[in-house]
Motif scaffolding. Structure first.
Motif, PDB file in Angstrom:
ATOM      1  N   PHE A 129       0.827  -1.207   0.000  1.00  0.00           N
ATOM      2  CA  PHE A 129       0.000   0.000   0.000  1.00  0.00           C
ATOM      3  C   PHE A 129       0.863   1.259   0.000  1.00  0.00           C
ATOM      4  O   PHE A 129       0.560   2.235  -0.694  1.00  0.00           O
ATOM      5  N   LEU A 130       1.937   1.261   0.774  1.00  0.00           N
ATOM      6  CA  LEU A 130       2.810   2.434   0.827  1.00  0.00           C
ATOM      7  C   LEU A 130       3.407   2.743  -0.542  1.00  0.00           C
ATOM      8  O   LEU A 130       3.487   3.911  -0.948  1.00  0.00           O
ATOM      9  N   ASN A 131       3.818   1.711  -1.249  1.00  0.00           N
ATOM     10  CA  ASN A 131       4.380   1.923  -2.588  1.00  0.00           C
ATOM     11  C   ASN A 131       3.334   2.479  -3.552  1.00  0.00           C
ATOM     12  O   ASN A 131       3.623   3.383  -4.348  1.00  0.00           O
ATOM     13  N   GLU A 132       2.114   1.952  -3.480  1.00  0.00           N
ATOM     14  CA  GLU A 132       1.045   2.451  -4.349  1.00  0.00           C
ATOM     15  C   GLU A 132       0.695   3.898  -4.017  1.00  0.00           C
ATOM     16  O   GLU A 132       0.504   4.727  -4.917  1.00  0.00           O
ATOM     17  N   ILE A 133       0.602   4.199  -2.734  1.00  0.00           N
ATOM     18  CA  ILE A 133       0.260   5.556  -2.307  1.00  0.00           C
ATOM     19  C   ILE A 133       1.332   6.542  -2.740  1.00  0.00           C
ATOM     20  O   ILE A 133       1.037   7.644  -3.220  1.00  0.00           O
ATOM     21  N   ASP A 134       2.587   6.160  -2.586  1.00  0.00           N
ATOM     22  CA  ASP A 134       3.680   7.056  -2.959  1.00  0.00           C
ATOM     23  C   ASP A 134       3.649   7.368  -4.456  1.00  0.00           C
ATOM     24  O   ASP A 134       3.867   8.512  -4.870  1.00  0.00           O
ATOM     25  N   LYS A 135       3.361   6.361  -5.272  1.00  0.00           N
ATOM     26  CA  LYS A 135       3.273   6.583  -6.718  1.00  0.00           C
ATOM     27  C   LYS A 135       2.150   7.562  -7.056  1.00  0.00           C
ATOM     28  O   LYS A 135       2.303   8.425  -7.929  1.00  0.00           O
ATOM     29  N   LEU A 136       1.015   7.424  -6.376  1.00  0.00           N
ATOM     30  CA  LEU A 136      -0.102   8.334  -6.619  1.00  0.00           C
ATOM     31  C   LEU A 136       0.246   9.758  -6.191  1.00  0.00           C
ATOM     32  O   LEU A 136      -0.115  10.728  -6.871  1.00  0.00           O
ATOM     33  N   LEU A 137       0.938   9.887  -5.070  1.00  0.00           N
ATOM     34  CA  LEU A 137       1.343  11.218  -4.612  1.00  0.00           C
ATOM     35  C   LEU A 137       2.314  11.870  -5.597  1.00  0.00           C
ATOM     36  O   LEU A 137       2.200  13.063  -5.901  1.00  0.00           O
ATOM     37  N   ILE A 138       3.250  11.099  -6.100  1.00  0.00           N
ATOM     38  CA  ILE A 138       4.202  11.624  -7.083  1.00  0.00           C
ATOM     39  C   ILE A 138       3.470  12.039  -8.355  1.00  0.00           C
ATOM     40  O   ILE A 138       3.690  13.130  -8.902  1.00  0.00           O
ATOM     41  N   ASP A 139       2.574  11.177  -8.820  1.00  0.00           N
ATOM     42  CA  ASP A 139       1.824  11.445 -10.046  1.00  0.00           C
ATOM     43  C   ASP A 139       0.932  12.671  -9.883  1.00  0.00           C
ATOM     44  O   ASP A 139       0.879  13.548 -10.757  1.00  0.00           O
ATOM     45  N   GLY A 140       0.230  12.738  -8.748  1.00  0.00           N
ATOM     46  CA  GLY A 140      -0.665  13.864  -8.511  1.00  0.00           C
ATOM     47  C   GLY A 140       0.071  15.184  -8.389  1.00  0.00           C
ATOM     48  O   GLY A 140      -0.366  16.203  -8.934  1.00  0.00           O
ATOM     49  N   ARG A 141       1.190  15.179  -7.686  1.00  0.00           N
ATOM     50  CA  ARG A 141       1.958  16.418  -7.526  1.00  0.00           C
ATOM     51  C   ARG A 141       2.481  16.916  -8.873  1.00  0.00           C
ATOM     52  O   ARG A 141       2.545  18.118  -9.131  1.00  0.00           O
ATOM     53  N   LYS A 142       2.850  15.980  -9.738  1.00  0.00           N
ATOM     54  CA  LYS A 142       3.405  16.340 -11.041  1.00  0.00           C
ATOM     55  C   LYS A 142       2.336  16.910 -11.979  1.00  0.00           C
ATOM     56  O   LYS A 142       2.615  17.824 -12.763  1.00  0.00           O
ATOM     57  N   LYS A 143       1.105  16.419 -11.883  1.00  0.00           N
ATOM     58  CA  LYS A 143       0.100  16.738 -12.891  1.00  0.00           C
ATOM     59  C   LYS A 143      -0.935  17.775 -12.465  1.00  0.00           C
ATOM     60  O   LYS A 143      -1.535  18.423 -13.323  1.00  0.00           O
ATOM     61  N   LEU A 144      -1.166  17.913 -11.167  1.00  0.00           N
ATOM     62  CA  LEU A 144      -2.295  18.719 -10.715  1.00  0.00           C
ATOM     63  C   LEU A 144      -1.864  20.071 -10.164  1.00  0.00           C
ATOM     64  O   LEU A 144      -0.733  20.247  -9.720  1.00  0.00           O
ATOM     65  N   GLN A 145      -2.811  20.995 -10.181  1.00  0.00           N
ATOM     66  CA  GLN A 145      -2.587  22.264  -9.506  1.00  0.00           C
ATOM     67  C   GLN A 145      -2.457  21.998  -8.009  1.00  0.00           C
ATOM     68  O   GLN A 145      -3.071  21.083  -7.466  1.00  0.00           O
ATOM     69  N   MET A 146      -1.680  22.829  -7.331  1.00  0.00           N
ATOM     70  CA  MET A 146      -1.323  22.541  -5.950  1.00  0.00           C
ATOM     71  C   MET A 146      -2.535  22.450  -5.033  1.00  0.00           C
ATOM     72  O   MET A 146      -2.605  21.579  -4.164  1.00  0.00           O
ATOM     73  N   ASN A 147      -3.515  23.341  -5.205  1.00  0.00           N
ATOM     74  CA  ASN A 147      -4.673  23.299  -4.310  1.00  0.00           C
ATOM     75  C   ASN A 147      -5.489  22.024  -4.507  1.00  0.00           C
ATOM     76  O   ASN A 147      -5.997  21.436  -3.541  1.00  0.00           O
TER      77      ASN A 147
END
Length: 220
Positions: free
Chosen positions: A81-99
């Motif tokens: 789960f930690l590995n999956e969550i970290d990938k999503l956090l990396i992906d989201g930070r890269k693609k989405l507006q900060m808010n």
């Protein structure tokens, strides 16, 4: 029966209850594999810090510790789960507006991380708990996709006009990942069906969604 033999037999019985049918060698092999996986995960995580969350895994370094299957599976599931969550956090930070990233991705995912380590360390997650966590990760994976697509379309609004059917599809996708309640298998199927139905939007000039990303969403 000599006392020493009785003590030996009692110890063997206790170990059998703890280890099940696995031998000491099997346990040690599993322990060594988990140590490697834990250290690899700890080293590779980019968005999650395990500095204050290592107590669950500390016992792995003591070869005299005995673990039930439940505890070993708990550790394996937690690392997965930690590995999956970290990938999503990396992906989201890269693609989405900060808010959007902070409110819709980082906040719920870090809540799951806290939940993982608040779980009692002596038993595995219940099946429903695992299903709930997996469903939430699937939801956030698709939320990142639709928010990225919507942002890209918004940037193209001056040159590209959406037809009503496409707009309705986008609204439905957004609703599915933001509605109250769990993200169900039916929600996933509806969302992925809309991804395929609206795949022509990925071909609009300037959009940030690649074909590989679209395929990965459907395959997840």
């Amino acid at each position: 029966m000599r006392i020493s033999n009785r003590v030996h037999n009692l110890i063997a019985q206790v170990k059998t209850k703890i280890l099940g049918s696995r031998s000491d060698k099997d346990l040690n092999n599993k322990r060594q594999l988990l140590i490697k996986e834990f250290e690899r995960t700890d080293s590779n995580l980019k968005e999650i810090s395990l500095d204050n969350k290592k107590a669950l895994f500390n016992g792995l370094y003591d070869p005299d510790n005995y673990f039930t299957d439940d505890i070993l599976i708990l550790m394996t599931n937690t690392l997965s789960f930690l590995n999956e969550i970290d990938k999503l956090l990396i992906d989201g930070r890269k693609k989405l507006q900060m808010n959007i990233f902070d409110d819709l991705v980082s906040l719920p995912l870090n809540h799951i991380v806290k939940y993982l380590f608040a779980h009692p360390p002596y038993r595995n997650f219940a099946e429903q708990q695992i299903n709930d966590i997996e469903a939430e990760l699937l939801r956030i994976n698709r939320l990142i996709f639709i928010e990225t697509l919507l942002h890209s379309l918004k940037q193209q609004a001056s040159t590209q006009k959406l037809n009503p059917a496409d707009q309705e599809g986008l609204d439905s996708m957004k609703y599915l990942v933001k509605k109250a309640g769990p993200f169900t298998l039916l929600d996933k199927q509806k969302f992925d069906s809309l991804v395929k139905k609206l795949e022509h939007l990925n071909n609009l000039s300037g959009l940030g969604i690649t074909e590989r990303e679209r395929v990965s969403i459907v395959a997840a």
